[in-house]
Design a protein around this motif. Structure first.
Motif, mmCIF file in Angstrom:
data_model
loop_
_atom_site.group_PDB
_atom_site.id
_atom_site.type_symbol
_atom_site.label_atom_id
_atom_site.label_comp_id
_atom_site.label_asym_id
_atom_site.label_seq_id
_atom_site.Cartn_x
_atom_site.Cartn_y
_atom_site.Cartn_z
ATOM 1 N N LEU A 69 0.717 -1.224 -0.055
ATOM 2 C CA LEU A 69 0.074 0.061 0.117
ATOM 3 C C LEU A 69 0.945 1.301 0.005
ATOM 4 C CD1 LEU A 69 -2.671 -1.195 2.614
ATOM 5 C CD2 LEU A 69 -3.005 -0.980 0.259
ATOM 6 N N PRO A 70 0.195 2.317 -0.304
ATOM 7 C CA PRO A 70 1.120 3.598 -0.435
ATOM 8 C C PRO A 70 0.934 4.173 1.153
ATOM 9 C CG PRO A 70 -0.882 3.715 -2.185
ATOM 10 C CD PRO A 70 -0.772 2.334 -1.452
ATOM 11 N N PRO A 71 2.201 4.827 1.186
ATOM 12 C CA PRO A 71 2.277 5.365 2.528
ATOM 13 C C PRO A 71 0.840 6.103 3.145
ATOM 14 C CG PRO A 71 4.105 5.987 1.374
ATOM 15 C CD PRO A 71 2.961 5.514 0.435
ATOM 16 N N ARG A 72 0.742 6.076 4.261
ATOM 17 C CA ARG A 72 -0.542 6.496 4.912
ATOM 18 C C ARG A 72 -0.240 8.127 5.265
ATOM 19 N NH1 ARG A 72 -3.850 3.670 9.743
ATOM 20 N NH2 ARG A 72 -5.178 5.386 10.483
ATOM 21 N N ALA A 73 -1.138 8.991 4.952
ATOM 22 C CA ALA A 73 -0.950 10.382 5.312
ATOM 23 C C ALA A 73 -1.489 10.787 6.767
ATOM 24 C CB ALA A 73 -1.904 11.305 4.278
ATOM 25 N N GLU A 74 -0.752 11.824 7.122
ATOM 26 C CA GLU A 74 -0.818 11.874 8.658
ATOM 27 C C GLU A 74 -2.513 12.290 8.905
ATOM 28 O OE1 GLU A 74 1.655 15.191 9.489
ATOM 29 O OE2 GLU A 74 3.523 14.400 9.382
ATOM 30 N N ASP A 75 -3.313 12.711 7.995
ATOM 31 C CA ASP A 75 -4.487 13.111 8.347
ATOM 32 C C ASP A 75 -5.345 11.879 7.905
ATOM 33 O OD1 ASP A 75 -4.300 13.099 5.619
ATOM 34 O OD2 ASP A 75 -5.432 15.142 5.272
ATOM 35 N N GLU A 76 -5.175 10.695 7.597
ATOM 36 C CA GLU A 76 -5.868 9.811 7.270
ATOM 37 C C GLU A 76 -5.939 8.912 8.426
ATOM 38 O OE1 GLU A 76 -5.179 9.049 2.630
ATOM 39 O OE2 GLU A 76 -3.879 7.940 4.118
ATOM 40 N N ASP A 77 -7.458 8.495 8.661
ATOM 41 C CA ASP A 77 -7.758 7.472 9.698
ATOM 42 C C ASP A 77 -7.799 6.138 9.169
ATOM 43 O OD1 ASP A 77 -10.133 7.595 8.710
ATOM 44 O OD2 ASP A 77 -10.790 9.142 10.129
ATOM 45 N N ALA A 81 -7.415 5.587 5.239
ATOM 46 C CA ALA A 81 -6.128 5.220 4.833
ATOM 47 C C ALA A 81 -6.214 4.474 3.635
ATOM 48 C CB ALA A 81 -5.543 4.096 5.859
ATOM 49 N N PRO A 82 -5.329 4.208 2.798
ATOM 50 C CA PRO A 82 -4.888 3.437 1.527
ATOM 51 C C PRO A 82 -5.551 1.901 1.994
ATOM 52 C CG PRO A 82 -3.058 4.708 1.792
ATOM 53 C CD PRO A 82 -3.775 4.746 3.062
ATOM 54 N N ARG A 83 -6.294 1.517 1.069
ATOM 55 C CA ARG A 83 -6.812 -0.020 1.317
ATOM 56 C C ARG A 83 -6.955 -0.706 -0.356
ATOM 57 N NH1 ARG A 83 -9.817 4.485 1.968
ATOM 58 N NH2 ARG A 83 -11.693 4.331 1.189
ATOM 59 N N SER A 84 -6.505 -1.833 -0.482
ATOM 60 C CA SER A 84 -6.320 -2.477 -1.774
ATOM 61 C C SER A 84 -7.349 -3.805 -1.818
ATOM 62 C CB SER A 84 -5.050 -2.808 -1.946
ATOM 63 O OG SER A 84 -4.315 -1.915 -2.279
ATOM 64 N N THR A 108 -6.362 0.289 -5.927
ATOM 65 C CA THR A 108 -6.136 0.706 -4.507
ATOM 66 C C THR A 108 -7.020 2.077 -4.347
ATOM 67 O OG1 THR A 108 -3.884 -0.316 -4.396
ATOM 68 C CG2 THR A 108 -4.320 1.416 -2.935
ATOM 69 N N ILE A 109 -7.479 2.321 -3.232
ATOM 70 C CA ILE A 109 -8.393 3.369 -3.079
ATOM 71 C C ILE A 109 -7.798 4.129 -1.879
ATOM 72 C CG2 ILE A 109 -10.556 4.474 -2.401
ATOM 73 C CD1 ILE A 109 -11.725 2.411 -4.209
ATOM 74 N N SER A 110 -7.670 5.327 -1.573
ATOM 75 C CA SER A 110 -7.139 6.139 -0.445
ATOM 76 C C SER A 110 -8.295 7.482 -0.279
ATOM 77 C CB SER A 110 -5.916 6.845 -0.384
ATOM 78 O OG SER A 110 -5.690 7.628 -1.654
ATOM 79 N N GLY A 111 -8.166 7.914 0.994
ATOM 80 C CA GLY A 111 -9.168 9.146 1.241
ATOM 81 C C GLY A 111 -10.592 8.565 1.166
ATOM 82 N N PRO A 115 -9.127 6.903 -6.345
ATOM 83 C CA PRO A 115 -8.484 5.400 -6.868
ATOM 84 C C PRO A 115 -6.940 5.809 -7.324
ATOM 85 C CG PRO A 115 -9.844 6.721 -8.552
ATOM 86 C CD PRO A 115 -9.874 7.467 -7.097
ATOM 87 N N HIS A 116 -6.179 4.842 -7.211
ATOM 88 C CA HIS A 116 -4.921 4.589 -7.666
ATOM 89 C C HIS A 116 -5.030 3.925 -8.913
ATOM 90 C CE1 HIS A 116 -2.835 6.586 -3.946
ATOM 91 N NE2 HIS A 116 -4.277 6.065 -3.535
#
Length: 315
Positions: A69-77, A81-84, A108-111, A115-116
């Motif tokens: 997975l991509p790195p998790r951003a500081e403001d993501e819970d 957080a990224p999930r595939s 993979t989706i984040s936020g 989509p990635h």
């Protein structure tokens, strides 16, 4: 898991115990594909290869892409957080390398819903490992349903649609490991939610099927066959229309040129003869309903999923 063997004109039903190491429910068990007597199965946790004829089963190693997975951003819970997840899979034989392969498409989706790029990986039986394919750009959304994916002559097929919602067939060549798009007849663009779509093999050719939506609605089946005489991928001819057929929810597979396995309104497996328009009912019923019934044209073999390529086929 139940296997129905069709031997000439005799119908034999036998139970097959697939010893999964983890408890599962029928709704999570899916047949990814089959080839030369080897069946690829998956649930939400593991992927396996099995050969029922010699009672071999092999749990595949962990994906090299699914958990990368991509790195998790500081403001993501935990919710953003990224999930595939696995979009779809295919299983078949690379006839050039004489190697059985599995391909997996991963999104993979984040936020909230960002989509990635879609990623793809391939498992080979000989190496017993996954490797990521580079520069993958499938350019479409793949439909993940048993009737929308199949393998035939070294090619994996998926029903899909492009970013403009134009329908197409995505293919993956197991030999050169490249993805391609094949157009479908223009009439499919106008069916919307009125008719279901399905992929199948009939008379040694890829066919597209459409039929009415609705469990209680009589089904009229339109069959389009790939016209390989032109040498152009994506050339189709209207092959046959039959019906209306009553008491059917959805088709499963053609097991010969006129025999069509389907699922009835009672979630039972039936065979419909296109020529005689007669049914043959089997003592097989979906455990959790019609949507979880799947079927393949299975041929016994003694090919070992552990690497022995010697085999002998028998129906």
């Amino acid at each position: 898991m139940t296997v129905m063997a069709i031997i000439y004109l005799t119908f034999v039903v036998e139970e097959l115990d697939v010893p999964f190491q983890l408890s599962i429910t029928p709704s999570t068990l899916q047949i990814v594909g089959h080839c030369d007597g080897i069946i690829c199965l998956r649930n939400n946790i593991i992927d396996v290869l099995c050969n029922p004829a010699i009672k071999e089963l092999k749990v595949l190693p962990e994906s090299c892409v699914l958990y990368d997975l991509p790195p998790r951003a500081e403001d993501e819970d935990d919710y953003t957080a990224p999930r595939s997840f696995t979009v779809s899979m295919g299983f078949g034989l690379d006839s050039i390398a004489k190697e059985y392969k599995i391909v997996r498409l991963v999104e993979t989706i984040s936020g909230i819903c960002t989509p990635h790029p879609t990623r793809a990986e391939v498992y080979t039986r000989g190496a017993n490992s996954w490797r990521e394919l580079e520069n993958v750009d499938i350019g479409c959304d793949v439909r993940w349903a048993p009737s929308c994916v199949l393998h035939f002559k070294g090619i994996c097929y998926w029903w899909a649609s492009d970013p403009t919602d134009k329908e197409l067939v995505l293919i993956f060549d197991t030999s050169d490991e490249l993805f391609h798009q094949i157009p479908v007849p223009d009439c499919f663009q106008f069916y919307n939610d009125v008719r279901y779509r399905s992929l199948a093999v009939l008379k040694d050719s890829i066919v597209l099927l459409t039929y009415e939506v609705g469990d209680e609605v009589p089904k009229t089946f339109d069959i389009w066959m790939m016209d390989e005489s032109t040498g152009v991928k994506g050339s189709w001819i209207k092959y046959l229309t039959f019906g209306p057929v009553e008491g059917i929810i959805n088709p499963l597979v053609f097991w010969n040129s006129e025999g069509f396995l389907m699922v009835s309104n009672e979630s039972r497996v039936v065979s419909y003869n296109i020529g005689t328009r007669k049914f043959h009912r089997f003592p097989i019923q979906g455990v959790e309903g019609a949507l979880y019934l799947q079927a393949v044209n299975y041929v016994n073999s003694v090919i070992s999923i552990k690497g022995d390529c010697k085999h002998e086929n028998a129906r």
